[in-house]
Write a protein that holds these residues in place. Structure first.
Motif, short mmCIF file in Angstrom:
data_model
loop_
_atom_site.label_atom_id
_atom_site.label_comp_id
_atom_site.label_asym_id
_atom_site.label_seq_id
_atom_site.Cartn_x
_atom_site.Cartn_y
_atom_site.Cartn_z
N GLN A 39 3.32 0.59 5.46
CA GLN A 39 2.65 -0.69 5.69
C GLN A 39 1.67 -0.64 6.87
O GLN A 39 1.25 -1.67 7.38
CB GLN A 39 3.67 -1.82 5.91
CG GLN A 39 4.59 -2.03 4.73
CD GLN A 39 5.53 -3.21 4.90
OE1 GLN A 39 5.47 -3.94 5.89
NE2 GLN A 39 6.43 -3.39 3.95
N THR A 79 0.40 3.13 2.67
CA THR A 79 0.99 2.02 1.92
C THR A 79 2.49 1.94 2.14
O THR A 79 3.05 0.86 2.37
CB THR A 79 0.68 2.18 0.43
OG1 THR A 79 -0.74 2.29 0.25
CG2 THR A 79 1.18 0.99 -0.36
N ASN A 85 -1.89 -2.32 6.05
CA ASN A 85 -2.09 -3.75 6.33
C ASN A 85 -2.37 -3.98 7.81
O ASN A 85 -3.23 -4.78 8.18
CB ASN A 85 -0.87 -4.55 5.90
CG ASN A 85 -0.67 -4.52 4.40
OD1 ASN A 85 -1.62 -4.35 3.64
ND2 ASN A 85 0.57 -4.68 3.96
N GLN A 86 -1.63 -3.27 8.66
CA GLN A 86 -1.81 -3.41 10.11
C GLN A 86 -3.23 -3.00 10.51
O GLN A 86 -3.89 -3.68 11.30
CB GLN A 86 -0.77 -2.56 10.84
CG GLN A 86 -0.96 -2.52 12.35
CD GLN A 86 0.02 -1.57 13.02
OE1 GLN A 86 1.10 -1.28 12.48
NE2 GLN A 86 -0.33 -1.06 14.18
#
Length: 252
Positions: A66, A63, A69-70
């Motif tokens: 990031q 998190t 998300n990827q």
């Protein structure tokens, strides 16, 4: 003409009825259409980890950087799938103090991506892959890889610094292979190569310095070492000789 009108009407009505029957859903042949393909379900990596427990630290890194998300975007768009190796909380707790907090943000991204391979692998596939297997981590020298060995149902993964067994398949279904590892996979590119085992100190050889030092001194002369006693003997001899010369002179 008046007599033919009803016949024309009858014929027209008959044709319309036949046409209606042909178009009726009850009479025309039904060709079942193929069902529309179901949209691929979204794969929630952090949700799977959270459900299985003991991955809080790894979820936090996913998190924070990031990368979560990827990964999820890739899972839902990639035709190759992904393979993720998830270290347990105990694996992070066993690291040296400051090993993770001492990394920069970019290095944390690289560390997390080092646990992700851009292709879906089953456990059995990892026994026959060509090493090194590419990860999504990369540096100036290109992509960073992992090496896999094993036999039977046991698969080991090594980074050059750590080697650990892949113990549990949290998910083994395309597009995601998700496997538990009990050690954080530390890349050499970030943490350096494993120090070689310390070699035993070389055996001591007998020193010959003292012997050679004493042997190189010049041999002592015969008169050396006589000390004061030797000098006294010489002095008495000279005095006795002078006295005899004086006596001879007096007698003559």
């Amino acid at each position: 003409m008046a007599a033919s009108t009803p016949l024309s009407l009858i014929i027209l009505v008959t044709l319309n009825i036949q046409l209606l029957l042909l178009l009726s859903p009850h009479t025309r042949a039904q060709t079942p259409s193929a069902p529309a393909p179901a949209p691929a379900g979204t794969v929630n990596l952090t949700g799977i980890l959270d459900k299985n427990g003991q991955y809080t630290t790894f979820i936090g890194l996913l998190t924070e950087t990031q990368v979560a998300n990827q990964i999820e975007n890739q899972l839902n768009t990639s035709s190759e799938g992904l393979t993720v190796f998830a270290p347990t909380d105990n694996a992070f707790n066993n690291l040296k103090s400051g090993a993770i907090n001492g990394l920069s943000t970019q290095e944390k991204v690289q560390l997390v991506l080092y646990h992700v391979s851009p292709k879906y692998y089953r456990l059995v596939d990892l026994l026959t892959v060509t090493n090194p297997v590419r990860t999504q981590a990369a540096g100036n020298d290109g992509n960073w890889g992992l090496n896999f060995t094993g036999h039977g149902n046991q698969v080991n993964v090594t980074t050059g610094i750590v080697t650990t067994q892949i113990n549990n398949a949290l998910r083994q279904q395309f597009p995601l292979g998700l496997y538990q590892v009990d050690m954080v996979l530390l890349p050499e590119e970030l943490f350096g190569a494993e120090p070689p085992a310390s070699a035993p100190p070389p055996a001591k050889t007998p020193s010959t310095t003292s012997n050679t030092t004493t042997n190189t001194s010049a041999p002592a002369s015969p008169t050396e070492g006589t000390g004061a006693s030797g000098r006294n003997v010489v002095g008495w001899g000279l005095s006795l000789g002078l006295a005899m010369l004086c006596m001879q002179g007096a007698l003559s």
